[in-house]
Structure formats: C-alpha cells, structure tokens
Motif scaffolding. Structure first.
Motif, PDB file in Angstrom:
ATOM      1  N   ARG A 149      -3.946  -0.048  -9.248  1.00 44.54           N
ATOM      2  CA  ARG A 149      -5.038  -0.026 -10.232  1.00 44.54           C
ATOM      3  C   ARG A 149      -6.245   0.760  -9.685  1.00 44.54           C
ATOM      4  O   ARG A 149      -6.941   1.455 -10.427  1.00 44.54           O
ATOM      5  CB  ARG A 149      -5.462  -1.459 -10.601  1.00 44.54           C
ATOM      6  CG  ARG A 149      -4.475  -2.156 -11.543  1.00 44.54           C
ATOM      7  CD  ARG A 149      -4.924  -3.596 -11.805  1.00 44.54           C
ATOM      8  NE  ARG A 149      -4.011  -4.316 -12.659  1.00 44.54           N
ATOM      9  CZ  ARG A 149      -4.031  -4.300 -14.006  1.00 44.54           C
ATOM     10  NH1 ARG A 149      -4.948  -3.599 -14.646  1.00 44.54           N
ATOM     11  NH2 ARG A 149      -3.155  -4.995 -14.707  1.00 44.54           N
ATOM     12  N   THR A 150      -6.494   0.624  -8.388  1.00 47.73           N
ATOM     13  CA  THR A 150      -7.602   1.388  -7.790  1.00 47.73           C
ATOM     14  C   THR A 150      -7.309   2.888  -7.873  1.00 47.73           C
ATOM     15  O   THR A 150      -8.183   3.686  -8.254  1.00 47.73           O
ATOM     16  CB  THR A 150      -7.795   0.967  -6.309  1.00 47.73           C
ATOM     17  OG1 THR A 150      -8.043  -0.424  -6.287  1.00 47.73           O
ATOM     18  CG2 THR A 150      -8.946   1.704  -5.658  1.00 47.73           C
ATOM     19  N   LEU A 151      -6.083   3.266  -7.535  1.00 42.91           N
ATOM     20  CA  LEU A 151      -5.715   4.688  -7.612  1.00 42.91           C
ATOM     21  C   LEU A 151      -5.832   5.181  -9.052  1.00 42.91           C
ATOM     22  O   LEU A 151      -6.299   6.298  -9.313  1.00 42.91           O
ATOM     23  CB  LEU A 151      -4.281   4.887  -7.096  1.00 42.91           C
ATOM     24  CG  LEU A 151      -4.120   4.718  -5.574  1.00 42.91           C
ATOM     25  CD1 LEU A 151      -2.642   4.556  -5.206  1.00 42.91           C
ATOM     26  CD2 LEU A 151      -4.711   5.913  -4.830  1.00 42.91           C
ATOM     27  N   TRP A 152      -5.401   4.335  -9.979  1.00 45.15           N
ATOM     28  CA  TRP A 152      -5.483   4.695 -11.403  1.00 45.15           C
ATOM     29  C   TRP A 152      -6.934   4.974 -11.785  1.00 45.15           C
ATOM     30  O   TRP A 152      -7.253   5.989 -12.423  1.00 45.15           O
ATOM     31  CB  TRP A 152      -4.898   3.540 -12.231  1.00 45.15           C
ATOM     32  CG  TRP A 152      -4.741   3.779 -13.697  1.00 45.15           C
ATOM     33  CD1 TRP A 152      -5.747   4.017 -14.601  1.00 45.15           C
ATOM     34  CD2 TRP A 152      -3.518   3.815 -14.439  1.00 45.15           C
ATOM     35  NE1 TRP A 152      -5.228   4.178 -15.861  1.00 45.15           N
ATOM     36  CE2 TRP A 152      -3.855   4.057 -15.793  1.00 45.15           C
ATOM     37  CE3 TRP A 152      -2.170   3.639 -14.109  1.00 45.15           C
ATOM     38  CZ2 TRP A 152      -2.902   4.140 -16.802  1.00 45.15           C
ATOM     39  CZ3 TRP A 152      -1.228   3.712 -15.113  1.00 45.15           C
ATOM     40  CH2 TRP A 152      -1.586   3.971 -16.437  1.00 45.15           C
ATOM     41  N   ALA A 153      -7.833   4.067 -11.376  1.00 45.95           N
ATOM     42  CA  ALA A 153      -9.252   4.214 -11.731  1.00 45.95           C
ATOM     43  C   ALA A 153      -9.864   5.449 -11.066  1.00 45.95           C
ATOM     44  O   ALA A 153     -10.712   6.137 -11.650  1.00 45.95           O
ATOM     45  CB  ALA A 153     -10.021   2.963 -11.318  1.00 45.95           C
ATOM     46  N   GLU A 154      -9.436   5.741  -9.840  1.00 45.82           N
ATOM     47  CA  GLU A 154     -10.125   6.788  -9.068  1.00 45.82           C
ATOM     48  C   GLU A 154      -9.448   8.152  -9.114  1.00 45.82           C
ATOM     49  O   GLU A 154     -10.090   9.176  -8.932  1.00 45.82           O
ATOM     50  CB  GLU A 154     -10.239   6.349  -7.595  1.00 45.82           C
ATOM     51  CG  GLU A 154     -11.202   5.179  -7.431  1.00 45.82           C
ATOM     52  CD  GLU A 154     -11.234   4.657  -6.001  1.00 45.82           C
ATOM     53  OE1 GLU A 154     -10.486   5.176  -5.150  1.00 45.82           O
ATOM     54  OE2 GLU A 154     -12.009   3.713  -5.765  1.00 45.82           O
ATOM     55  N   ALA A 209      -3.038  -4.174  -6.928  1.00 43.49           N
ATOM     56  CA  ALA A 209      -4.467  -3.895  -6.697  1.00 43.49           C
ATOM     57  C   ALA A 209      -4.672  -2.427  -6.307  1.00 43.49           C
ATOM     58  O   ALA A 209      -5.557  -1.736  -6.832  1.00 43.49           O
ATOM     59  CB  ALA A 209      -5.004  -4.827  -5.609  1.00 43.49           C
ATOM     60  N   GLU A 210      -3.820  -1.956  -5.379  1.00 42.38           N
ATOM     61  CA  GLU A 210      -3.953  -0.564  -4.907  1.00 42.38           C
ATOM     62  C   GLU A 210      -3.621   0.423  -6.027  1.00 42.38           C
ATOM     63  O   GLU A 210      -4.292   1.449  -6.197  1.00 42.38           O
ATOM     64  CB  GLU A 210      -3.011  -0.379  -3.702  1.00 42.38           C
ATOM     65  CG  GLU A 210      -3.064   0.974  -3.032  1.00 42.38           C
ATOM     66  CD  GLU A 210      -4.316   1.197  -2.186  1.00 42.38           C
ATOM     67  OE1 GLU A 210      -4.599   2.358  -1.882  1.00 42.38           O
ATOM     68  OE2 GLU A 210      -4.999   0.209  -1.843  1.00 42.38           O
ATOM     69  N   THR A 238       0.835  -1.206   0.000  1.00 44.50           N
ATOM     70  CA  THR A 238       0.000   0.000   0.000  1.00 44.50           C
ATOM     71  C   THR A 238       0.872   1.260   0.000  1.00 44.50           C
ATOM     72  O   THR A 238       0.620   2.208  -0.753  1.00 44.50           O
ATOM     73  CB  THR A 238      -0.907   0.002   1.268  1.00 44.50           C
ATOM     74  OG1 THR A 238      -1.668  -1.203   1.255  1.00 44.50           O
ATOM     75  CG2 THR A 238      -1.820   1.208   1.303  1.00 44.50           C
ATOM     76  N   ARG A 280       0.746   4.004  -3.042  1.00 47.62           N
ATOM     77  CA  ARG A 280       0.281   5.378  -2.796  1.00 47.62           C
ATOM     78  C   ARG A 280       1.395   6.401  -3.023  1.00 47.62           C
ATOM     79  O   ARG A 280       1.196   7.417  -3.675  1.00 47.62           O
ATOM     80  CB  ARG A 280      -0.282   5.510  -1.368  1.00 47.62           C
ATOM     81  CG  ARG A 280      -1.562   4.708  -1.157  1.00 47.62           C
ATOM     82  CD  ARG A 280      -2.245   5.061   0.159  1.00 47.62           C
ATOM     83  NE  ARG A 280      -2.725   6.440   0.171  1.00 47.62           N
ATOM     84  CZ  ARG A 280      -3.847   6.865  -0.402  1.00 47.62           C
ATOM     85  NH1 ARG A 280      -4.620   6.009  -1.044  1.00 47.62           N
ATOM     86  NH2 ARG A 280      -4.188   8.137  -0.344  1.00 47.62           N
TER      87      ARG A 280
END
Ligand code: SR1
Ligand code: MG
Length: 402
Positions: A306-311, A303-304, A138, A142
């Motif tokens: 890709r989430t940051l990328w999406a959001e 996973a983190e 994480t 980040r």
C-alpha cells in the motif's frame, strides 16, 4: 556453434581464475560440487589463502533429478541471473550478489551464502527466525509491485514480459502443481497409506474446478515478475538475515503465486511438526510461531504494498478510490488459492519436501500428509470468503482430520 560444456570441479577452478578481479593472482583455489537440488550443478570455490569463496551455479541441459531423458532449456540460467540482478536492485541485500554470468555456459557466479542455512532445514529443526516475516513480506511487496503495470510504463513492462518468457520451466509448474496431482498421473508419488485421500482428490470436482481457475491465472496473467518457485528451500536464513535464491522459474505471472508459495511451505512445516515434535507444548508453540509468521508476512506485505502504491504508482487507475482495497482483497484470495495448490502438490505430486519426508514412520507421516491435504483443500475452496489476515491462521488451526 554453442560453446557450452558441463564443468568439472577442476574446470570450474580454471574458469574462476580467469574472471577478472574475483580472486588475487596467487589464489589457491579448491572446488567442490555441492548441488543437491533437482536441476543444476552447484560448485563451491574457495581460495585457501584468503578464504574468500564464491558459488558457481551451472544449468544442465536436462533436469538433474531425472537425467537426460528430461531435457530442459539452458535459458533458465540467463533468466535466473537477470532475475537475481533485478531483484537485488529492487530489494537490496535480499538476494545473493551476482559477480558474473555467462549465457553460453549457462553459468551464474555469485556470492557464497555459507553463513546462511537453507530455511527448510532450520524449520525442521524448529529454529526461530524473528526477522523473516518482515523480510520476506518486504521482498514480495517490492519485487511484485515494482515489476507490475502499477509501477512501470506499459512498454517497459511488456519488454520485460517478453524477456522473462520461461515456457519450459512454467510447463513443469503447470504439470506438477496444477494438473498431475488431480489425476492418477505416472509422475505422482505418495505414501501408500494415503491412497484413499489421493483417490478422493482425483474425484473431487469442487477442488478440481477451483484449481482449473487458479491454473488459468498462472497460464494467462502477466501481473508481475515472479520468483516462480519460492519455497523454503529457495530461502536461506539466519536469525538476523534472509536471502532469496534460485529464481530460475521466474516469469511474469499472478502475484499471489509467490506469496502463496511461501505460505504453503510454512503450512507444510506446520503439519510436519505433528510428526516431529514429541513434546506437545513444544509442538504447539512452534506451530503458533509458524501461524504468527504467516500472519506477519501478509501484514508486512500489505502495508509495504500500500505504501508503494501511494508513493510510486504510475498507472492512472491507481488513483481511483477503492481500487487499492479491491486489488489487495483479490490478491489475498489468489494467495490462499495458490498456497492450497502448492501444499497439495508436495503430498501427492512428483516433488516432496524434507519437512514431511523426514518423518520416518509412514503412519505418523500419513497423519501429517492427510492434514496437509485437508488444509490445502480448505485454502482453495474457502479463499473467496476470507477477507482478513486473521482468518488465515484460524483456517489452518481449525482444520482437523478424523
Ligand atoms: C523436476 S523439478 C521439480 C520441482 O523442483 C523445483 O524446485 C520446482 O518446485 C519443481 O516443481
Ligand atoms: Mg530451485
């Protein structure tokens, strides 16, 4: 004129007393210099009445490990303080809190993490850190994503590249990680029992070509703000918690360098266990834990990320179909390449690691060292054929030496 002076233990106490709101007026302060790293002074300052304690880290105008013959910029203290503050904002709770910093004195005053242990020591003692993979995965996602062009306006990003320009500390890495281990450099040091393997490395053109490409990435890419020296001596841990310390090598570079550094240091502990754990079952289960940790770090990171990328991506090309997959694939390959370089440098280069140095018998140590060199070589040469996280653990456990 500069007001810099190297603090004594007593002067550190006086300095601490004058920082507003740090200690109560009646504090009875004691100070001990506890630094055992390569570069700086570290003072532990405690109020005997309230038991409150803090850490002073002061840069010296030279590398402590060598002495005044190796001058080194004091600006590294500013970089470290500013990197810690930024990392604390991007990933709260994962770095020590900075209470005060003084650019002139090259001094950072920060949270005392005495309840934590340097992770390298814990790993040598075969301690388990159940939250570590999630925490560091994480932290990496980040701090790397959120300081990159993916998440920042290009003006802000370029301002940060300039502010975190760290040429002297980068030069140490360029020499000690990417250049010196690959020829008979005066700074190299290694176990005489692995001279044959060191000499083979100096003549290994296939590896040297790939290391040259990885060095080029380190020299030229400003992908994200890196910690820059993320080995397990720069991580403090308990069973529950993880804190990343010492970002004095921070600069804008290739993301895979930081992720690779963590993986390399787990690989170094993995090979060291061959010389530490006399019970085969105990060794194998700890090595399996280390491999699971490596897998878990990448899985969490991806996973983190890709989430940051999406959001949170602001870069318009982030929306192009297939871009994130391609980006992550290249990042994994960079990570493995840098992990290989960071593994090899700790065996034949200037600075070694306690995991391996604490194996007393040179012949037993040589076995671990040869295995580290072989795994490092595989990581560098095979990085482009690896596309899934499961392949990393297989590559490590399938590498053997004669
Ligand atoms: C002289 S500095 C040697 C090494 O210590 C630091 O932790 C970095 O890894 C550097 O390469
Ligand atoms: Mg350090």
């Amino acid at each position: 004129m500069s007001t810099y002076r190297m603090l004594t233990e007593q002067e550190a106490v006086e300095y601490a007393r004058n920082i507003p709101d740090l200690f109560p007026a009646n504090a009875k302060l004691t100070s001990r210099e506890i630094g055992d790293g390569n570069l700086n002074f570290v003072f532990h300052i405690q109020d005997e009445i309230s038991n409150k304690s803090i850490i002073f880290k002061q840069a010296l105008p030279y590398a402590r490990v060598v002495g005044e013959s190796w001058p080194l910029t004091l600006d590294r203290a500013r970089i470290e303080s500013e990197a810690l503050i930024l990392q604390g904002e991007l990933c709260p709770g994962f770095v020590p809190q900075v209470y005060h910093y003084d650019i002139e004195m090259a001094l950072t005053v920060m949270e005392d993490l005495s309840a934590y242990e340097i992770m390298r020591k814990g790993l040598v003692a075969r301690k388990y850190y159940p939250n570590f993979a999630k925490h560091i995965g994480t932290f990496l996602a980040r701090t790397l994503f959120l300081t990159s062009d993916l998440a920042l306006h290009p003006y802000e990003k370029k301002k940060r590249v300039a502010s975190f320009s760290n040429p002297e500390l980068c030069k140490i890495t360029e020499d000690l990680v990417f250049t010196d281990p690959y020829y008979d450099a005066a700074t190299n040091s290694f176990n005489p029992l692995i001279r044959e393997q060191a000499e083979a490395l100096w003549h290994d053109d296939a590896v040297k070509l790939e290391v040259a490409k990885l060095k080029e990435g380190f020299l030229t890419r400003t992908q994200a703000l890196l910690h820059g020296d993320l080995h397990t001596g720069s991580i403090m841990a308990t069973e529950e918690g993880t804190k990343v310390i010492d970002p004095e090598f921070a600069y804008y570079g290739p993301m895979g360098f930081d992720i690779g550094a963590v993986i390399a240091n787990l690989v170094l502990n993995y090979v060291a266990q061959e010389g530490h754990a006399s019970d085969v079952q105990e060794r194998e289960s700890y090595q399996a834990y280390l491999l699971d940790t490596i897998t878990g770090i990448w899985t969490t990171f991806e996973a983190e990320f890709r989430t940051l990328w999406a959001e949170k991506a602001v870069e318009p090309s982030a929306a192009i179909p297939g871009y994130v997959d391609d980006y992550v694939r290249r990042l994994l390959q960079d990570t493995l390449g840098y992990a290989g370089c960071k593994t090899i440098r700790r065996i034949v280069g200037l600075a070694h690691v306690w995991d391996i140095e604490s194996i007393e018998d040179p012949a037993v140590r040589a076995h671990s060292e040869k295995l580290a060199l072989a795994i490092g070589r595989e990581l560098i040469l095979k990085r482009e054929s690896i596309s899934s996280v499961e392949d990393i653990a297989d590559l490590i456990s399938d590498t053997h030496i004669a």
